[in-house]
Design an enzyme around this catalytic site. Structure first.
Site, PDB file in Angstrom:
ATOM      1  N   ARG A 251      -4.865  -0.562  13.974  1.00 30.61           N
ATOM      2  CA  ARG A 251      -3.633   0.183  14.286  1.00 30.61           C
ATOM      3  C   ARG A 251      -3.570   1.485  13.482  1.00 30.61           C
ATOM      4  NH1 ARG A 251       0.502   2.617  11.830  1.00 30.61           N
ATOM      5  NH2 ARG A 251       0.676   0.897  10.345  1.00 30.61           N
ATOM      6  N   ASP A 252      -3.395   1.361  12.183  1.00 27.65           N
ATOM      7  CA  ASP A 252      -3.200   2.556  11.352  1.00 27.65           C
ATOM      8  C   ASP A 252      -4.439   3.444  11.357  1.00 27.65           C
ATOM      9  OD1 ASP A 252      -2.096   4.344   9.559  1.00 27.65           O
ATOM     10  OD2 ASP A 252      -1.481   2.836   8.127  1.00 27.65           O
TER      11      ASP A 252
ATOM     12  N   HIS B  47       1.825  -1.320   1.413  1.00 26.06           N
ATOM     13  CA  HIS B  47       1.013  -0.571   2.387  1.00 26.06           C
ATOM     14  C   HIS B  47       0.706   0.773   1.744  1.00 26.06           C
ATOM     15  CE1 HIS B  47      -0.105   0.742   6.554  1.00 26.06           C
ATOM     16  NE2 HIS B  47       0.153   1.915   6.016  1.00 26.06           N
TER      17      HIS B  47
ATOM     18  N   HIS C 169      -1.883   4.090   0.789  1.00 26.43           N
ATOM     19  CA  HIS C 169      -2.959   4.952   1.273  1.00 26.43           C
ATOM     20  C   HIS C 169      -3.776   5.488   0.101  1.00 26.43           C
ATOM     21  CE1 HIS C 169      -1.613   5.863   5.648  1.00 26.43           C
ATOM     22  NE2 HIS C 169      -1.183   4.678   5.278  1.00 26.43           N
TER      23      HIS C 169
ATOM     24  N   CYS D 101     -10.110  10.993   5.498  1.00 28.52           N
ATOM     25  CA  CYS D 101     -11.029  11.096   4.363  1.00 28.52           C
ATOM     26  C   CYS D 101     -10.242  10.995   3.075  1.00 28.52           C
ATOM     27  CB  CYS D 101     -11.772  12.422   4.416  1.00 28.52           C
ATOM     28  SG  CYS D 101     -12.660  12.747   2.890  1.00 28.52           S
TER      29      CYS D 101
ATOM     30  N   ASN E 285      -6.138   4.761   4.785  1.00 28.96           N
ATOM     31  CA  ASN E 285      -5.636   3.585   4.086  1.00 28.96           C
ATOM     32  C   ASN E 285      -6.579   3.218   2.952  1.00 28.96           C
ATOM     33  OD1 ASN E 285      -4.618   2.932   7.151  1.00 28.96           O
ATOM     34  ND2 ASN E 285      -3.262   2.127   5.586  1.00 28.96           N
TER      35      ASN E 285
HETATM   36 ZN    ZN Z   1      -0.244   3.743   6.902  1.00 27.46          ZN
END
Ligand code: ZN
Length: 310
Positions: A15-16, A209, A211, A242, A251
């Site tokens: 998804r992400d 969540h 990154h 990146c 992520n």
């Molecule tokens: Zn995200």
């Protein structure tokens, strides 16, 4: 579902990751990738997003991918839903868990979903009622987006983040996690906010969540772990951006996150060698896309002992 590890790594790459890459991965390739993730012991996978196909053509086949994911046992197949309409489609397709992005930044909320934060809380409430009617066993997570900063308004007040998470729980969400949507979090902030979140909503405090936009992904995950977080979102190969380039939004790399925890003796339930092998079907489905990860590049250390399996 019983967790086979001490923590849960939730793979959000399909998804992400995919929503941030331009090329479109075929449904068959997505399914092969998911199969490889399941074979490695991944226990939760966010397989896509129920948004109009013209907005994210990469994820237009989410219902088909979701149905394929459901053929596996022992893994929770979840999907992102931005609104009631998306939630209905996800529940009809058989999603086992829904995640709703709710932005703590007022301007980001308007820009992203064209709704105020209060209107999004109403949406969470409507989705929870629909879930009660259609599929009472399905869990709903409200992911507080831009919890650590926003590209539009800059700093986001911590009081706003905690207020919004509490509102989402009151509206019927089963858990609320915090998302570093913009890659602005630092470990001190992560500790502070997750500690406050737990104080406000107790065991309903959900996933981190995070990154790796500025290279702090693992440090932030460790900070979250230290204050009791047990669910971590990550993306195989850091798909979606990146980690070393400005403006990128990748992520946390799943392989590096699993390596870190297993090396610390924290059981993830994931076989890291099989996890790294899952890069092959991902790469095959997205030829030319750069995959990141320090552990896959360096290889496992000599005499590597993963944490004791149960
Ligand atoms: Zn995200």
């Amino acid at each position: 579902m019983t967790l086979s590890g001490a923590i849960l790594i939730s793979e959000v790459g399909p998804r992400d990751g995919l929503q941030s890459v331009k090329s479109i991965m075929s449904t068959a390739d997505k399914c092969r990738w998911i199969d490889a993730l399941v074979a490695a012991g991944v226990q939760e996978i966010e397989v896509g997003s129920f948004v109009p196909a013209h907005l994210l053509p990469q994820l237009a086949d989410t219902a088909a991918v979701l149905r394929h994911g459901l053929t596996h046992r022992g893994v929770t197949i979840m999907a992102l839903v931005p609104n009631l309409r998306g939630a209905q489609a996800a529940l009809e397709a058989g999603a086992q868990k829904l995640t709703i992005p709710v932005s703590a930044s007022a301007p980001h909320s308007l820009a992203n979903v064209r709704k105020t934060r209060e209107a999004m809380v109403e949406e969470v409430h409507a989705i929870a009622r629909l879930r009660d009617a259609m599929a009472p066993g399905v869990k709903i997570e409200a992911g507080i987006a831009t919890a650590f900063g926003c590209t539009i308004q800059g700093e986001v007040a911590e009081d706003d983040v905690i207020w919004l998470a509490s509102q989402c729980i009151a509206a019927g969400a089963d858990e609320s996690g915090l998302s570093d949507t913009t890659g602005m979090a630092n470990p001190a902030q992560v500790r502070r906010l997750f500690t406050r979140l737990r104080a406000a909503i107790g065991a309903k405090a959900g996933a981190a969540h995070l990154h790796n936009t500025r290279g702090l992904g693992l440090a932030n995950c460790l900070a979250a772990y230290d204050v009791g977080v047990t669910t971590f979102d990550a993306s195989l190969g850091g798909l979606g951006g990146c980690p070393y380039a400005p403006g990128a939004s990748g992520n946390v790399v799943t392989e590096d996150l699993v390596f870190m925890f297993e090396a610390m003796g924290v059981n993830t339930g994931i076989d890291i060698e099989k996890l790294m092998a899952a890069r092959a079907p991902l790469q095959a489905g997205l030829p030319g896309e750069v995959l990141y990860g320090m552990t896959p590049e360096a290889g496992l250390p000599k005499n590597w002992h993963p944490s004791i399996r149960t």
